[in-house]
Design an enzyme around this catalytic site. Sequence first.
Site, PDB file in Angstrom:
ATOM      1  N   HIS A 153     -47.316 -55.365  46.787  1.00 35.24           N
ATOM      2  CA  HIS A 153     -46.485 -55.046  45.622  1.00 35.24           C
ATOM      3  C   HIS A 153     -47.099 -55.565  44.331  1.00 35.24           C
ATOM      4  CE1 HIS A 153     -44.326 -58.958  44.877  1.00 35.24           C
ATOM      5  NE2 HIS A 153     -44.459 -59.144  46.171  1.00 35.24           N
ATOM      6  N   GLU A 199     -40.662 -54.168  44.550  1.00 37.97           N
ATOM      7  CA  GLU A 199     -40.505 -54.896  45.812  1.00 37.97           C
ATOM      8  C   GLU A 199     -39.532 -56.045  45.651  1.00 37.97           C
ATOM      9  OE1 GLU A 199     -41.580 -58.087  48.857  1.00 37.97           O
ATOM     10  OE2 GLU A 199     -41.388 -58.122  46.671  1.00 37.97           O
ATOM     11  N   GLU A 200     -39.622 -56.711  44.509  1.00 41.05           N
ATOM     12  CA  GLU A 200     -38.807 -57.901  44.301  1.00 41.05           C
ATOM     13  C   GLU A 200     -37.322 -57.578  44.122  1.00 41.05           C
ATOM     14  OE1 GLU A 200     -39.786 -60.660  44.955  1.00 41.05           O
ATOM     15  OE2 GLU A 200     -41.842 -61.046  44.342  1.00 41.05           O
ATOM     16  N   ASP A 228     -49.026 -59.821  51.104  1.00 44.67           N
ATOM     17  CA  ASP A 228     -48.018 -60.360  50.193  1.00 44.67           C
ATOM     18  C   ASP A 228     -48.172 -61.874  50.163  1.00 44.67           C
ATOM     19  OD1 ASP A 228     -45.837 -60.795  48.591  1.00 44.67           O
ATOM     20  OD2 ASP A 228     -44.428 -59.653  49.814  1.00 44.67           O
ATOM     21  N   HIS A 326     -41.268 -67.715  43.269  1.00 42.90           N
ATOM     22  CA  HIS A 326     -40.224 -67.088  42.439  1.00 42.90           C
ATOM     23  C   HIS A 326     -39.817 -67.955  41.248  1.00 42.90           C
ATOM     24  CE1 HIS A 326     -38.607 -63.836  45.442  1.00 42.90           C
ATOM     25  NE2 HIS A 326     -39.890 -63.700  45.161  1.00 42.90           N
TER      26      HIS A 326
END
Length: 360
Positions: A153, A199-200, A228, A326
Amino acid sequence: MVLGMGVPNTMNNRAKTASAVAAAVVLSGFLVGCTAQQPGFVTPGPGPGAGPVLERVVGADARAVLEAFKDRALVDHLEALQRVADDNDGNRASGTPGYERSARYVEEQLRAAGYSPVRQEFTYRRDGERVKSFNILADTEGSAENTIVVGGHLDSVQKGPGINDNGSGVAAVLETARWMKETGITPANRVRFAFWGAEEDDLDGSRHYIDELSAAEVRRTAAYLNVDMAASPNGVRAFHDGDGSDFGHAGPDGSQEIEDVFFRFFAENSLPAETTGFEGGSDYKPFVKAGIPSGGLFTGDVESKTRAQAQAFGGVAGKDLDSCYHRACDTISNINPELLKEMSGALAYATVSFAMARQG
């Protein structure tokens, strides 16, 4: 990456044996002949994902591939994506100017290497609002009857630049594509390099890709390779448990052979490696659901490194594999460049192994 991929499982004492490959081709020092038995290499099971059978895979020289990737400009891509985030409110989230600039960078790199990237547009909902985004797809030559999709992604979370998650995966896919062009590899099977959007949010880009395939196109997709988070600063080397022997959740038939190829790469380079489960936290999920043989690479997120992992991989036991997962601190300072080279080499090795496979 969406949280919840699962804890990697060490393979130090496992008795797994990689599937043998047999053929004799030499190309730029990377492809070599092997003499062991010749298994069916990708054999999707019945159902919507049933597709081609690939066998007699051309063996890639794992050590030569790794050596080549030690000199690839992987960190240059991460620095470029960091600059994009710096200039666009600190992130590269799907549907934002930062994502658009990230996409333009990837497209420029692909065109310079000789590819013709296309955008696959889609819309999705985020926080109750409709968002426009897109995937980027770039194909090699080769038979579309046996398509190998290699993806990661492109987007980050809104809270940070996403340099490990998943700028590192973008760099691995991009350099695999560039390397194949530069070395003159002409695949027998088409490789489709994919850079997924959103994707997130909820794997929206990869789900859209699968939803847009016809039943025949699904059957012609021989394998999906996902990457990923390939540079976690306190990370591990992990690849997906294709046969389910470690985590109890096998991928579609043929996924074990993908696992075996990654196992072979790390074994031949004397690099400790682990398996990780199919927990649904990344873009492999729509492919698995469609019955397409799947596998991929992962170096860890919020899980703490165990003592056994620290002994095998180095790093600090008791510390998160990626403490900036994140977060705004997932910057160019939040990577392990050596791990990125190794994981990118593993992706390139698997990609060329499947690209040169023959249909049985």
